[in-house]
Design a protein around this motif. Structure first.
Motif, PDB file in Angstrom:
ATOM      1  N   LEU A 165       8.490   8.556  32.734  1.00 21.71           N
ATOM      2  CA  LEU A 165       7.950   7.588  31.769  1.00 21.71           C
ATOM      3  C   LEU A 165       7.486   8.200  30.463  1.00 21.71           C
ATOM      4  O   LEU A 165       7.436   7.521  29.438  1.00 21.71           O
ATOM      5  CB  LEU A 165       6.733   6.885  32.389  1.00 21.71           C
ATOM      6  N   VAL A 166       7.143   9.486  30.479  1.00 24.82           N
ATOM      7  CA  VAL A 166       6.322  10.054  29.413  1.00 24.82           C
ATOM      8  C   VAL A 166       6.995  10.030  28.044  1.00 24.82           C
ATOM      9  O   VAL A 166       6.313   9.980  27.016  1.00 24.82           O
ATOM     10  CB  VAL A 166       5.874  11.485  29.800  1.00 24.82           C
ATOM     11  N   ASN A 167       8.312  10.023  28.002  1.00 28.19           N
ATOM     12  CA  ASN A 167       9.015   9.981  26.716  1.00 28.19           C
ATOM     13  C   ASN A 167       9.413   8.562  26.300  1.00 28.19           C
ATOM     14  O   ASN A 167      10.259   8.382  25.421  1.00 28.19           O
ATOM     15  CB  ASN A 167      10.260  10.872  26.769  1.00 28.19           C
ATOM     16  N   ASN A 168       8.795   7.560  26.942  1.00 28.15           N
ATOM     17  CA  ASN A 168       9.071   6.149  26.622  1.00 28.15           C
ATOM     18  C   ASN A 168      10.562   5.828  26.640  1.00 28.15           C
ATOM     19  O   ASN A 168      11.131   5.360  25.645  1.00 28.15           O
ATOM     20  CB  ASN A 168       8.473   5.786  25.253  1.00 28.15           C
ATOM     21  N   PRO A 169      11.232   6.067  27.768  1.00 29.59           N
ATOM     22  CA  PRO A 169      12.678   5.841  27.829  1.00 29.59           C
ATOM     23  C   PRO A 169      13.031   4.365  27.799  1.00 29.59           C
ATOM     24  O   PRO A 169      12.227   3.512  28.173  1.00 29.59           O
ATOM     25  CB  PRO A 169      13.068   6.454  29.176  1.00 29.59           C
ATOM     26  N   GLU A 170      14.251   4.087  27.365  1.00 36.67           N
ATOM     27  CA  GLU A 170      14.751   2.707  27.405  1.00 36.67           C
ATOM     28  C   GLU A 170      15.173   2.324  28.818  1.00 36.67           C
ATOM     29  O   GLU A 170      15.093   1.161  29.204  1.00 36.67           O
ATOM     30  CB  GLU A 170      15.939   2.565  26.445  1.00 36.67           C
ATOM     31  N   ILE A 171      15.656   3.316  29.575  1.00 32.55           N
ATOM     32  CA  ILE A 171      16.132   3.094  30.942  1.00 32.55           C
ATOM     33  C   ILE A 171      15.464   4.100  31.866  1.00 32.55           C
ATOM     34  O   ILE A 171      15.346   5.277  31.519  1.00 32.55           O
ATOM     35  CB  ILE A 171      17.663   3.288  31.044  1.00 32.55           C
ATOM     36  N   ILE A 172      15.044   3.639  33.044  1.00 37.59           N
ATOM     37  CA  ILE A 172      14.652   4.548  34.111  1.00 37.59           C
ATOM     38  C   ILE A 172      15.694   4.435  35.223  1.00 37.59           C
ATOM     39  O   ILE A 172      15.996   3.337  35.702  1.00 37.59           O
ATOM     40  CB  ILE A 172      13.248   4.247  34.657  1.00 37.59           C
ATOM     41  N   ILE A 173      16.247   5.578  35.593  1.00 39.16           N
ATOM     42  CA  ILE A 173      17.192   5.655  36.702  1.00 39.16           C
ATOM     43  C   ILE A 173      16.466   6.267  37.882  1.00 39.16           C
ATOM     44  O   ILE A 173      16.009   7.413  37.817  1.00 39.16           O
ATOM     45  CB  ILE A 173      18.426   6.489  36.310  1.00 39.16           C
ATOM     46  N   LYS A 198       8.322  -4.918  33.572  1.00 39.55           N
ATOM     47  CA  LYS A 198       7.736  -6.051  32.854  1.00 39.55           C
ATOM     48  C   LYS A 198       7.344  -5.679  31.414  1.00 39.55           C
ATOM     49  O   LYS A 198       7.199  -6.548  30.567  1.00 39.55           O
ATOM     50  CB  LYS A 198       6.512  -6.583  33.604  1.00 39.55           C
ATOM     51  N   ARG A 199       7.182  -4.385  31.163  1.00 41.52           N
ATOM     52  CA  ARG A 199       6.870  -3.907  29.813  1.00 41.52           C
ATOM     53  C   ARG A 199       8.125  -3.770  28.961  1.00 41.52           C
ATOM     54  O   ARG A 199       8.046  -3.368  27.804  1.00 41.52           O
ATOM     55  CB  ARG A 199       6.156  -2.557  29.893  1.00 41.52           C
ATOM     56  N   GLY A 200       9.291  -4.029  29.558  1.00 44.27           N
ATOM     57  CA  GLY A 200      10.532  -4.017  28.786  1.00 44.27           C
ATOM     58  C   GLY A 200      11.503  -2.906  29.126  1.00 44.27           C
ATOM     59  O   GLY A 200      12.607  -2.854  28.579  1.00 44.27           O
ATOM     60  N   THR A 201      11.123  -1.995  30.023  1.00 42.93           N
ATOM     61  CA  THR A 201      11.998  -0.890  30.388  1.00 42.93           C
ATOM     62  C   THR A 201      13.040  -1.348  31.405  1.00 42.93           C
ATOM     63  O   THR A 201      12.712  -2.004  32.386  1.00 42.93           O
ATOM     64  CB  THR A 201      11.186   0.272  30.995  1.00 42.93           C
ATOM     65  N   THR A 202      14.295  -0.995  31.165  1.00 44.49           N
ATOM     66  CA  THR A 202      15.365  -1.301  32.106  1.00 44.49           C
ATOM     67  C   THR A 202      15.249  -0.358  33.305  1.00 44.49           C
ATOM     68  O   THR A 202      15.078   0.844  33.134  1.00 44.49           O
ATOM     69  CB  THR A 202      16.736  -1.113  31.439  1.00 44.49           C
ATOM     70  N   ILE A 203      15.342  -0.908  34.520  1.00 47.26           N
ATOM     71  CA  ILE A 203      15.234  -0.103  35.738  1.00 47.26           C
ATOM     72  C   ILE A 203      16.524  -0.234  36.537  1.00 47.26           C
ATOM     73  O   ILE A 203      16.969  -1.341  36.848  1.00 47.26           O
ATOM     74  CB  ILE A 203      14.058  -0.554  36.633  1.00 47.26           C
ATOM     75  N   ILE A 204      17.125   0.920  36.874  1.00 47.08           N
ATOM     76  CA  ILE A 204      18.274   0.963  37.771  1.00 47.08           C
ATOM     77  C   ILE A 204      17.855   1.789  38.973  1.00 47.08           C
ATOM     78  O   ILE A 204      17.578   2.982  38.855  1.00 47.08           O
ATOM     79  CB  ILE A 204      19.506   1.624  37.110  1.00 47.08           C
ATOM     80  N   MET A 205      17.797   1.169  40.140  1.00 47.81           N
ATOM     81  CA  MET A 205      17.303   1.858  41.334  1.00 47.81           C
ATOM     82  C   MET A 205      18.327   1.813  42.458  1.00 47.81           C
ATOM     83  O   MET A 205      18.721   0.745  42.915  1.00 47.81           O
ATOM     84  CB  MET A 205      15.989   1.237  41.808  1.00 47.81           C
TER      85      MET A 205
END
Length: 240
Positions: A165-173, A198-205
């Motif tokens: 999270l620390v670099n404010n990514p657009e996507i978290i994989i 919910k804060r706007g980050t795309t999540i692919i899990m």
């Protein structure tokens, strides 16, 4: 017509696969003619049995592998045309959470999370602020000086999440992020990811845990033998 002129918001694709196939040198057809769009701000579970193509799908998104055919766009980057020196820029738009945590054992929790910012050349003041925010968000603000071996498995995974999270990514994989933690902590990890989403980050899990998929009710992409056999909403796992 622009977004402002039309009066309607336009959802931006975060990830697009158009006719994508991947064949390894061994002859393995890992993906076959995959067409999928994941929009910015979505939470998507990727499911399927071992060998279904999940790992290849993720590696293509991260540009660890190149497709044989088709077009891949990720966060505005055309991965078919991206230059080698642009790949680090692509990856800075992503945060990665691994199943096996991958924490550096001789670094504190704070240092492990800060490392992700050091490699981007961030300033020390920004690192202090952002790392503190990330640790607070995952509920580990009081563990900054702890070493990884002083933490439970669930806490180590939350450090991994803070690092992503620390670099404010657009996507978290998140690649099987609950694979090495107990069921209760699994739900805590996915709840955290849902709050981040919910804060706007795309999540692919990627996950094998169908109970998590059903209970959280996010979109589900199912792979089988390199093909997408289901693309459902509401946590439905059944094939299309």
């Amino acid at each position: 017509m622009s977004e402002i002129q039309s009066g309607f918001s336009v959802t931006k694709p975060a990830i697009e696969f158009k006719g994508v196939s991947k064949i390894y040198q061994t002859g393995t057809h890992a993906l076959s003619d995959v067409n999928i769009t994941i929009n910015s701000g979505e939470f998507v579970f990727v499911v399927g049995s071992s060998g279904a193509g999940k790992s290849t799908f993720m590696k293509l998104i991260m540009r660890e592998e190149k497709s044989n055919t088709g077009i891949i766009n990720v966060n505005g980057f055309n991965l078919n045309k991206i230059r080698h020196n642009q790949v680090p820029l692509l990856r800075r738009t992503m945060g990665i959470v691994f199943q096996d945590f991958r924490l550096i054992p001789n670094m504190t929790v704070f240092e492990n999370v800060a490392f992700a910012m050091h490699v981007t050349g961030a300033q020390s003041r920004d690192i202090r602020i952002q790392v503190s925010k990330a640790l607070s968000l995952v509920g580990l603000g009081d563990k900054a000086r702890s070493m990884p071996n002083q933490l439970s498995g669930g806490e180590q995974q939350r450090v991994g999440l803070a690092r992503a999270l620390v670099n404010n990514p657009e996507i978290i994989i998140a690649d099987e992020p609950t694979g090495n933690v107990d069921p209760n902590m699994s739900y805590e990890i996915v709840t955290l990811l849902t709050e981040i989403n919910k804060r706007g980050t795309t999540i692919i899990m990627v996950t094998h845990d169908h109970n998590l998929v059903r209970d959280f009710g996010h979109r589900v992409i199912m792979l089988d033998q390199g093909k997408i056999v289901a693309n459902n909403t509401g946590g439905k796992i059944n094939e299309a």
